[in-house]
Design a protein around this motif. Structure first.
Motif, PDB file in Angstrom:
ATOM      1  N   LYS B 105      13.066  -1.305  -1.740  1.00 38.86           N
ATOM      2  CA  LYS B 105      11.606  -1.297  -1.648  1.00 38.86           C
ATOM      3  C   LYS B 105      11.224  -2.680  -1.140  1.00 38.86           C
ATOM      4  O   LYS B 105      11.625  -3.693  -1.726  1.00 38.86           O
ATOM      5  CB  LYS B 105      11.030  -1.033  -3.037  1.00 38.86           C
ATOM      6  CG  LYS B 105       9.523  -0.983  -3.122  1.00 38.86           C
ATOM      7  CD  LYS B 105       8.931   0.253  -2.487  1.00 38.86           C
ATOM      8  CE  LYS B 105       7.443   0.391  -2.799  1.00 38.86           C
ATOM      9  NZ  LYS B 105       6.792   1.253  -1.782  1.00 38.86           N
ATOM     10  N   TYR B 106      10.425  -2.757  -0.044  1.00 36.94           N
ATOM     11  CA  TYR B 106      10.175  -4.053   0.575  1.00 36.94           C
ATOM     12  C   TYR B 106       8.735  -4.526   0.347  1.00 36.94           C
ATOM     13  O   TYR B 106       7.806  -4.083   1.015  1.00 36.94           O
ATOM     14  CB  TYR B 106      10.503  -4.006   2.071  1.00 36.94           C
ATOM     15  CG  TYR B 106      10.392  -5.374   2.719  1.00 36.94           C
ATOM     16  CD1 TYR B 106      10.776  -6.517   2.023  1.00 36.94           C
ATOM     17  CD2 TYR B 106       9.915  -5.526   4.007  1.00 36.94           C
ATOM     18  CE1 TYR B 106      10.666  -7.780   2.585  1.00 36.94           C
ATOM     19  CE2 TYR B 106       9.803  -6.787   4.581  1.00 36.94           C
ATOM     20  CZ  TYR B 106      10.175  -7.907   3.858  1.00 36.94           C
ATOM     21  OH  TYR B 106      10.062  -9.162   4.417  1.00 36.94           O
ATOM     22  N   GLU B 107       8.581  -5.457  -0.593  1.00 38.41           N
ATOM     23  CA  GLU B 107       7.259  -5.998  -0.938  1.00 38.41           C
ATOM     24  C   GLU B 107       6.883  -7.218  -0.077  1.00 38.41           C
ATOM     25  O   GLU B 107       5.772  -7.747  -0.209  1.00 38.41           O
ATOM     26  CB  GLU B 107       7.217  -6.365  -2.416  1.00 38.41           C
ATOM     27  CG  GLU B 107       7.268  -5.165  -3.347  1.00 38.41           C
ATOM     28  CD  GLU B 107       5.984  -4.342  -3.298  1.00 38.41           C
ATOM     29  OE1 GLU B 107       4.900  -4.903  -3.486  1.00 38.41           O
ATOM     30  OE2 GLU B 107       6.082  -3.127  -3.046  1.00 38.41           O
ATOM     31  N   GLY B 108       7.823  -7.652   0.774  1.00 43.95           N
ATOM     32  CA  GLY B 108       7.551  -8.821   1.620  1.00 43.95           C
ATOM     33  C   GLY B 108       6.520  -8.573   2.709  1.00 43.95           C
ATOM     34  O   GLY B 108       6.122  -9.511   3.405  1.00 43.95           O
ATOM     35  N   VAL B 109       6.067  -7.310   2.868  1.00 40.82           N
ATOM     36  CA  VAL B 109       5.066  -7.026   3.900  1.00 40.82           C
ATOM     37  C   VAL B 109       3.654  -7.443   3.481  1.00 40.82           C
ATOM     38  O   VAL B 109       2.732  -7.386   4.296  1.00 40.82           O
ATOM     39  CB  VAL B 109       5.051  -5.533   4.307  1.00 40.82           C
ATOM     40  CG1 VAL B 109       6.385  -5.133   4.917  1.00 40.82           C
ATOM     41  CG2 VAL B 109       4.719  -4.638   3.117  1.00 40.82           C
ATOM     42  N   SER B 110       3.463  -7.853   2.257  1.00 41.91           N
ATOM     43  CA  SER B 110       2.109  -8.297   1.873  1.00 41.91           C
ATOM     44  C   SER B 110       1.763  -9.567   2.650  1.00 41.91           C
ATOM     45  O   SER B 110       2.661 -10.282   3.091  1.00 41.91           O
ATOM     46  CB  SER B 110       2.038  -8.560   0.366  1.00 41.91           C
ATOM     47  OG  SER B 110       2.372  -9.895   0.065  1.00 41.91           O
ATOM     48  N   PRO B 111       0.464  -9.841   2.824  1.00 44.11           N
ATOM     49  CA  PRO B 111       0.087 -11.008   3.643  1.00 44.11           C
ATOM     50  C   PRO B 111       0.736 -12.315   3.180  1.00 44.11           C
ATOM     51  O   PRO B 111       1.027 -13.177   3.998  1.00 44.11           O
ATOM     52  CB  PRO B 111      -1.435 -11.080   3.495  1.00 44.11           C
ATOM     53  CG  PRO B 111      -1.847  -9.675   3.233  1.00 44.11           C
ATOM     54  CD  PRO B 111      -0.738  -9.081   2.404  1.00 44.11           C
ATOM     55  N   VAL B 112       0.960 -12.467   1.874  1.00 48.11           N
ATOM     56  CA  VAL B 112       1.566 -13.707   1.401  1.00 48.11           C
ATOM     57  C   VAL B 112       3.079 -13.583   1.241  1.00 48.11           C
ATOM     58  O   VAL B 112       3.741 -14.537   0.846  1.00 48.11           O
ATOM     59  CB  VAL B 112       0.925 -14.196   0.084  1.00 48.11           C
ATOM     60  CG1 VAL B 112      -0.550 -14.503   0.304  1.00 48.11           C
ATOM     61  CG2 VAL B 112       1.095 -13.180  -1.040  1.00 48.11           C
ATOM     62  N   GLY B 113       3.626 -12.409   1.541  1.00 45.71           N
ATOM     63  CA  GLY B 113       5.076 -12.279   1.614  1.00 45.71           C
ATOM     64  C   GLY B 113       5.789 -11.919   0.328  1.00 45.71           C
ATOM     65  O   GLY B 113       7.012 -12.030   0.271  1.00 45.71           O
ATOM     66  N   SER B 114       5.073 -11.484  -0.690  1.00 41.78           N
ATOM     67  CA  SER B 114       5.734 -11.059  -1.925  1.00 41.78           C
ATOM     68  C   SER B 114       4.890 -10.009  -2.630  1.00 41.78           C
ATOM     69  O   SER B 114       3.789  -9.664  -2.196  1.00 41.78           O
ATOM     70  CB  SER B 114       5.949 -12.244  -2.862  1.00 41.78           C
ATOM     71  OG  SER B 114       4.742 -12.542  -3.554  1.00 41.78           O
ATOM     72  N   HIS B 115       5.408  -9.554  -3.786  1.00 42.62           N
ATOM     73  CA  HIS B 115       4.731  -8.560  -4.615  1.00 42.62           C
ATOM     74  C   HIS B 115       3.554  -9.147  -5.394  1.00 42.62           C
ATOM     75  O   HIS B 115       2.801  -8.403  -6.024  1.00 42.62           O
ATOM     76  CB  HIS B 115       5.742  -7.990  -5.614  1.00 42.62           C
ATOM     77  CG  HIS B 115       6.213  -9.026  -6.597  1.00 42.62           C
ATOM     78  ND1 HIS B 115       6.963 -10.131  -6.225  1.00 42.62           N
ATOM     79  CD2 HIS B 115       5.994  -9.164  -7.924  1.00 42.62           C
ATOM     80  CE1 HIS B 115       7.198 -10.883  -7.277  1.00 42.62           C
ATOM     81  NE2 HIS B 115       6.628 -10.321  -8.327  1.00 42.62           N
TER      82      HIS B 115
END
Lengths: 457, 457
Positions: B105-115
């Motif tokens: 599961k890839y949470e790094g796509v958020s604007p700040v790069g994490s969950h």
């Protein structure tokens, strides 16, 4: 619920690139050999590129077709990050108070953070297929070098990157990223080529330039035959063709959004991200009667379209690689140190130059502080921190949205957010500190530089 | 075509968080007031948190429910980057030659790069709703500070971040990112609080610590009543609940992939990304009879679960904030300077501690060089450069896949890639240069530190 993102499944990913050369009303002018000043033959390019890319460049053989099937191995690698999202910038729309709809295609989701792998992957693939063992290339700020390092790793090729010395010093993170993929990076000018040694003898701390790094990478390939070939990340026809996956996806996604853009906007350096988003929309305009305005945005510091001259010029500063007809500031051009390193180039893709010369597309130039104004406004509305290059497109998208507000028009705006700015925060700091300079390149300098070029019939 | 990514439409995004407190066989031990050593009341916490978060923390009032509706304003902000992709690491599987299926599961796509925005957004929302004007928080490496700066911008709150001094000096890019969102950042210890001034008087170049930065942020909130509240990015029950969107999405996506994980893996510091992916799978295990192993991975340098003791301890080093029962190394613990800054904490979330103590989940500790081995192997296979924290999960996922290979088992592995490593390339450089140290924290030190804590009945 207001939909924000318009996604495609992997099975909706385009399976063909769009080859706009087949839709031009007359062929592009020939590429000219720097020695003979005559049109080059495929054999002249064979030491540098694999034959399939040479045929794609010239749109000959199996590549004399409007649509070129994307090899399954390339599609498989694309699926590591494609299709990329199309996002409606609803918060930016609200912040601007505009009736316009603003959409952006976001290429920053690729592992290296930009659109560059779209061509790095097929370039590595066709090289591997022909038996190449090693690729040499140049990089400025490092976006292209990262993409090729990544692609070479996927296809098990060695990768040597000549990185412009000043970027090598200032952007260690980009260098480490390339090294993590397994590539070998040297600061350019380097001790590894004659061209590099010559400049290092003059100045051991030479800052380097993209033109010089190109000369080094080309020399590296020429002196490591037959195992090594050269790879270029923009300008060329085959590069723009590979990038058309961006625009083809965007067309499908705009349909899902139930809208069609009145204006399509991209930043332009060599022309690859702009061509990527724009060319499929150009097809819809010239073949299918769509009325879309298509706008290329360049920095006032490197205004190749708005102040450049449409003529034959070299691709590199050392003037050793073939001449193409393009809008150019002259290959002796020394760009000002703007943070949008990917736009610091003297020329523009021959395809983009032709479309601009024919009036199919528009161009505009914007200043650095206005670009960062837009970048920060975008970040604060949408969260994503854009690359300074991509922020040129944002600047013009915001200007279009504000014009729509003044006119009360429900305009549909689409721009390409070609990459994120995680490695460009030094530029943001200068902006926030009020230390950023604006630069405007004077038209008189262009005339002088172009007058010194060889006159090709 | 082999499918690589399993995406959800925005309309498939979870509309409720999972509140695991309702599914525990007995309530969590009470939170203890540091002064009275008696259970705290909601009123004790009211200066620090808005009432809705306090009720979520205690699972009382409208929040005494298994599923808590996500407010529409929060869902709208989530849609800036959620749902996040579930990706099958086919190239990593091939590189390992394993019959196991590896999903992440890839949470790094958020604007700040994490969950981290998964909880920063609702925390900002509930504060705004209650009339808070300003939030104070601490950050170590900067992931949490970036997320809260981003969320405060979305809900038009001021944001003050106390950043551990050594990170402030070493990670200027994280600081500039927060400033671009409009937050105010100071190096901790700072001159802005009594706690900070005290330590600066002792040492003007004090490197700071997360525990000290927490003390400063809490003091800031307490001395700026009623406009300012405090915000914490991990450990607490409401934080883990907000993060369950990760696991709820992953459940739907695994179903699309036609598989169910035999093992679910996450790295654990305070416990928020681990809880986020794990708790919905814990529900399926304890309520619906699924056999999944659930593995928390921590660094040997901060082994709170594998070497810590399950007892009451303070959340901060200054021992001024409430005590919770958790696995802890003792709040006087000084972590070794590993690159996974997000895992350098003495305790673990009370929920995770209880589940570990009850044998519902497992834990394992891994060394820094082994973690970076896995990070580089993953980067070279999949392209994505992981955060050093997330690479702890990758290490164990690879180990599980290799065990499956040895046993000839077609195991299904799921791990949480909680963030990218674009701001952590200094650690990669040390690893590539062979300069990384391993650290193992000794169990005897834990016993000594815990013996010095107040004994709560």
């Amino acid at each position: 619920m207001e939909q924000t993102k318009f996604l495609l499944d992997e099975k909706e990913m385009p399976t063909a690139w769009y080859n706009i050369q087949m839709d031009l009303d007359r062929p592009l002018p020939p590429v000219i050999h720097p020695g003979t000043q005559q049109p080059i033959s495929p054999a002249d390019l064979a030491p540098l590129f694999p034959m399939e890319l040479i045929m794609q460049e010239a749109a000959v053989g199996p590549y004399a077709a409007r649509y070129i099937d994307i090899p399954e191995e390339v599609q498989e690698a694309y699926r590591l990050y494609r299709p990329t999202p199309l996002i409606r910038a609803r918060r930016l729309e609200k912040a601007l108070g505009t009736p316009a709809q603003i959409y952006f295609k976001y290429e920053g989701v690729s592992p290296v953070g930009s659109h560059k792998p779209n061509t790095a992957i097929p370039q590595a693939y066709y090289n591997k297929k022909q038996g190449t063992k090693r690729l040499a290339t140049e990089t400025g700020a490092g976006q292209w070098g990262s993409a090729l390092a990544f692609a070479c790793r996927l296809f098990d090729l060695e990768c040597k990157v000549y990185m412009v010395n000043i970027s090598y010093q200032q952007k260690p993170y980009r260098r480490i990223l390339m090294e993590t993929y397994g590539a070998q990076i040297v600061a350019s000018p380097s001790n590894d080529t004659n061209a590099g040694r010559k400049f290092r003898t003059q100045d051991a701390n030479h800052p380097g330039s993209l033109g010089l790094a190109i000369s080094e990478a080309v020399e590296d390939a020429m002196t490591h035959q037959p195992d090594t070939k050269y790879s270029l990340g923009s300008v060329l026809n085959h590069v723009l063709m590979h990038q058309t996956v961006i625009g083809e996806e965007a067309l499908k996604q705009m349909e899902k959004a139930g809208a069609y853009p009145d204006v399509v906007i991209g930043c332009v350096g060599g022309g690859s991200n702009f061509g990527g988003i724009a060319l499929p929309f150009v097809r819809e305009k010239i073949k299918n009667g769509k009325k879309t305005r298509i706008v290329a945005v360049e920095p006032t510091a490197a205004p190749s379209l708005t102040k450049g001259i449409y003529t034959y010029d070299f691709g590199d500063t050392a003037q050793t690689i073939p001449l193409v007809k393009m809008h150019t500031l002259g290959s002796s051009f020394i760009p000002a140190p703007i943070h949008a390193g990917g736009l610091r180039y003297h020329g523009v893709s021959p395809i983009i130059s032709r479309l601009y010369d024919d009036g199919v597309i528009e161009a505009t130039a914007v200043k650095q502080n206005a670009v960062f104004d837009a970048a920060v406004q975008f970040t604060r509305a949408e969260g994503i921190l854009p690359a300074p290059e991509s922020a040129h497109a944002i600047r013009v998208a915001i200007d279009e949205a504000l014009r729509a507000k003044a006119a009360g028009e429900n305009k549909v705006i689409l721009f390409n957010l070609s990459g994120h700015g995680h490695f460009d925060l030094g530029g943001y700091q200068q902006y926030l500190n009020g230390e950023l300079q604006d630069y405007e390149y004077p038209a008189e300098e262009v005339k002088k530089a172009v007058a010194a070029l060889p006159q090709i019939a």
